[in-house]
Design a protein around this motif. Sequence first.
Motif, PDB file in Angstrom:
ATOM      1  N   ILE A 100       0.867  -1.306  -0.536  1.00  0.00           N
ATOM      2  CA  ILE A 100      -0.017  -0.243   0.625  1.00  0.00           C
ATOM      3  C   ILE A 100       0.897   1.253  -0.003  1.00  0.00           C
ATOM      4  N   PHE A 101       1.929   1.568   0.712  1.00  0.00           N
ATOM      5  CA  PHE A 101       3.054   2.080   1.438  1.00  0.00           C
ATOM      6  C   PHE A 101       3.828   2.930  -0.005  1.00  0.00           C
ATOM      7  N   PHE A 102       3.905   1.913  -1.185  1.00  0.00           N
ATOM      8  CA  PHE A 102       5.198   1.860  -1.794  1.00  0.00           C
ATOM      9  C   PHE A 102       4.230   2.301  -3.564  1.00  0.00           C
ATOM     10  N   ASN A 103       3.239   1.535  -2.782  1.00  0.00           N
ATOM     11  CA  ASN A 103       2.388   1.966  -4.207  1.00  0.00           C
ATOM     12  C   ASN A 103       1.911   3.732  -4.712  1.00  0.00           C
ATOM     13  N   TRP A 104       1.615   3.738  -3.267  1.00  0.00           N
ATOM     14  CA  TRP A 104       0.707   5.082  -3.227  1.00  0.00           C
ATOM     15  C   TRP A 104       2.132   5.960  -3.105  1.00  0.00           C
ATOM     16  N   LEU A 105       3.486   5.995  -3.063  1.00  0.00           N
ATOM     17  CA  LEU A 105       4.923   6.896  -3.124  1.00  0.00           C
ATOM     18  C   LEU A 105       4.684   6.647  -4.784  1.00  0.00           C
ATOM     19  N   ILE A 106       4.489   5.674  -5.670  1.00  0.00           N
ATOM     20  CA  ILE A 106       4.198   6.091  -6.937  1.00  0.00           C
ATOM     21  C   ILE A 106       3.974   6.596  -7.295  1.00  0.00           C
ATOM     22  N   VAL A 107       2.405   6.519  -7.490  1.00  0.00           N
ATOM     23  CA  VAL A 107       0.851   7.148  -7.582  1.00  0.00           C
ATOM     24  C   VAL A 107       1.432   8.664  -7.244  1.00  0.00           C
TER      25      VAL A 107
END
Length: 356
Positions: free
Chosen positions: A48-55
């Motif tokens: 969740i965290f890494f995908n949020w950083l990318i988005v």
Amino acid sequence: MSIQKGKDRARLDEKLPTMPWFVQQYIEFKLPDLSPSTLLEYVRDYEIFFNWLIVEGISQAATMHEVTLLELESLRMEHVTSFRIYLTTYKEQTNSRITVSRKLSSLRSVFHYLSQIAEDENFYPLLKRNIMAKIEIKRVNKPKDTAAKLKGKLLEEEELGEFIDYVREDYAADVAENKQALYSHELNAVRDAAIVSLILNSGLRVSEVVNLNVEDIDLNNRLLYVFRKGNNDETFKTPVYFRERAKMDLEQYFTLRSTRYNAPKQEKGYFLAIKNGEKAGKRMTKRAMQQMILKYAKLFGKPALTIHKLRHSFATDYYLQNDIYKTKEQLGHASTETTEIYAHLTDKTMSEAIDK
């Protein structure tokens, strides 16, 4: 290793290659101390965290695997604040405060490892700046609060035996006009009563009941052996005693297990079910047990009663007759802090203290 732990370990192994190399290193570091189930939850939080950083464009990575340590070092407090807000809004059913705190704790753990434990080839920390060290995570689930939420939703004293009897016999009268429900009850009443009785007379977790094998139960000594939550020694099963009432109910079920559920010789599971369209019984699932309890609880007049609340019901009753340390051991709690719930439910310690 329990069945669920085995599944979670396999799922963990599938997900790890999608993580950055430093997260993979952290998970390997934690494997001896934490269960695969716990680590799988950590990895889901990191997804969740890494995908949020990318988005959000905070990371320039195309995939989670490519997120860098430098990008983590460059995080600012405003980013963490935005992520906390995101956690409370990104799902249709928003995360509770407890869930948000747990996810942030997962992040704090890996950031702590990278900044305080892991080293590069020059013996410097992998992470030079740890933004998560500035985040204060308040405890939101205190024993007293949990106890307040449980009040009135558990079985009390004589109700423990009444509920077992209801599952075994009296439920049939309430579904007498429903032929399908009546047939299902006739088939499974003894098994269902044995499950309810075991939890109400030992305090086992539902996962521990699901994972029970035939060889784990010693009826003569009223003893069974389970893998306890948090105990990562997968060669050792903890002995747990159960009351005499459960012995009678388990004996009755075991006489029917092979014939009524057409148990294959290779099936080790103690509690079995036959799925629609199948002839041989298989280990009953956690979901099936949970649904089974809800079915009985509703007509018994306790619609808030769940399978985990059966454990709470036993614990409250047990604590009234024993001290907090014996209750902790019986339930398999890692700390008496968790067991304090039952002190608040019974008000035992407070009433004793004022008398003294």
